[in-house]
Design an enzyme around this catalytic site. Sequence first.
Site, short mmCIF file in Angstrom:
data_model
loop_
_atom_site.label_atom_id
_atom_site.label_comp_id
_atom_site.label_asym_id
_atom_site.label_seq_id
_atom_site.Cartn_x
_atom_site.Cartn_y
_atom_site.Cartn_z
N SER B 14 1.10 -1.24 0.09
CA SER B 14 0.12 -0.11 0.15
C SER B 14 0.87 1.52 0.14
O SER B 14 1.30 1.06 -0.94
CB SER B 14 -0.79 -0.14 1.35
OG SER B 14 -1.98 0.55 1.54
N HIS B 41 -2.57 -1.14 -2.72
CA HIS B 41 -3.81 -0.10 -3.07
C HIS B 41 -4.21 1.13 -3.50
O HIS B 41 -3.10 1.93 -3.60
CB HIS B 41 -4.42 0.60 -1.56
CG HIS B 41 -4.47 -0.63 -0.80
ND1 HIS B 41 -4.14 -0.85 0.64
CD2 HIS B 41 -5.27 -1.97 -0.78
CE1 HIS B 41 -4.35 -2.35 0.63
NE2 HIS B 41 -4.89 -3.20 -0.27
N ASP B 134 -4.79 -4.69 5.91
CA ASP B 134 -5.22 -5.53 4.62
C ASP B 134 -3.85 -6.78 4.03
O ASP B 134 -2.48 -5.63 4.98
CB ASP B 134 -5.63 -4.62 3.46
CG ASP B 134 -6.37 -5.80 2.60
OD1 ASP B 134 -6.65 -6.65 2.67
OD2 ASP B 134 -6.05 -5.18 1.00
#
Lengths: 274, 191
Positions: B14, B41, B134
């Site tokens: 991310s 992401h 995540d």
Amino acid sequence: MRDNIEDIEVELLLAALYQRYHYDFRHYAKASIKRRLIQACNQLHFSSISALQDALLHEPTTLPRLLNYLTVQVSEMFRDPTYFRAIRERVIPHLRTYPSLKIWIAGCSTGEELYSFAILFREEGLEDRTLFYATDINPTALQDAEAGIFALDRIQKFTENHQKSGGRTSLSDYYTANYGRAVFDKSLRSRVVFSDHSLVTDAVFGEMHLISCRNVMIYFDRPLQDRAIGLFHESLSRKGFLGLGSKESLRFSVHANDFSEFDREEKIYQRIAA
Amino acid sequence: MTDAIPKAIVIGASAGAVEALLTILPDLPKDYPLPVFIVVHVPPDRRNVLAPLFESRCKITVKEAEDKETVTGGVVYFAPSDYHMLVEEDFSVSLSSDELVNHSRPAIDVLFESAADAYGPGLLGVILTGANQDGAAGLAALAKVGGIAVVEDPATAYAAQMPGFALAACPTAKVMSLKQMASSLLAWGAA
């Protein structure tokens, strides 16, 4: 012998769902279906997919609850504004040449895409000569689509999308806000037929000038995708249009040669007149 | 216990993802035998920015994953923005627009859990820098089926949270710096 018990349970549940209720998810892409079934188990408090299957067969109220996990897609009005811009700027000029139009929103879920099209066609002055067919396999979703009520906190995004799609009016012209909900003008549905229809098991029901089916076939395996695309091909008029989701394509389909790429970037295809 | 030989690699990243991936992907050779699936992401309206960015800097083939395509070795598959990427048990890719998971679509957990099902102990999973959690559940799922779990050292990661949560969920994961990871990926490919 198979090690993964959950995979066995998934197959058995899908067989039960088909045999008992004729909902056929057996040719849906497995990884997503499994995720959704596990999510349904967790949120509906079943200890296993087998326990869910037991309830599905013996408790009639389980079916609609499960269908909401297996089918309902949360979408947005004018999702992917460039798609709707392409419809407006490139497809509408062709549709204008017809005295009457039939448009099919296949897999309409709770109606976001349908209302987008109804507003777009009204803005373009084509609504009066158009009949929209909005179909889905989930009766609860169809009822929601027919009600046309969306949470108010989603409207800002819908409004942005509408503007980016080239909207000629203000989205607020089409709904009234009350108690945290946006209630869409029922006149937008005056030209809409809502109907239960399955791309897996049902047949052609009319000759369409445009079919929009976005992020529905992405859940199908390849043979089922081919069935649905064949159904769309049969349902389209000569030179009719087919719009797909941004990551869907006809490239791998056995029907690829029956369509031309009308807008490659926006995944809009045109039936080749034959 | 010796690890199984990996058949596929999944990577999640991310905040700080691009820099981290630029440390580990460019060294992979064109004939690298394994497929590499990557979820980064990115905002939903960014269409296909990652594959072109890495394509020009990598020897290995880099592309945005397409729905229902058959997985092959020597290819890096990036999840498209606004879609989850899953691996099917017949080793094809499927995309989904299911709801956000961990506020993200694509979500690392969705990729890792489906790939763990498909590859079992033959899966190697890597959690890189990021500022959310995540990937933690996905890495734990991968470890549970016997896959090899690797986490970027939170002490040196651009954002420590994601590797930290992954380690908490999967304490047996190997902790590595990006440089160690780069050479390990090469070694696993040669195994």
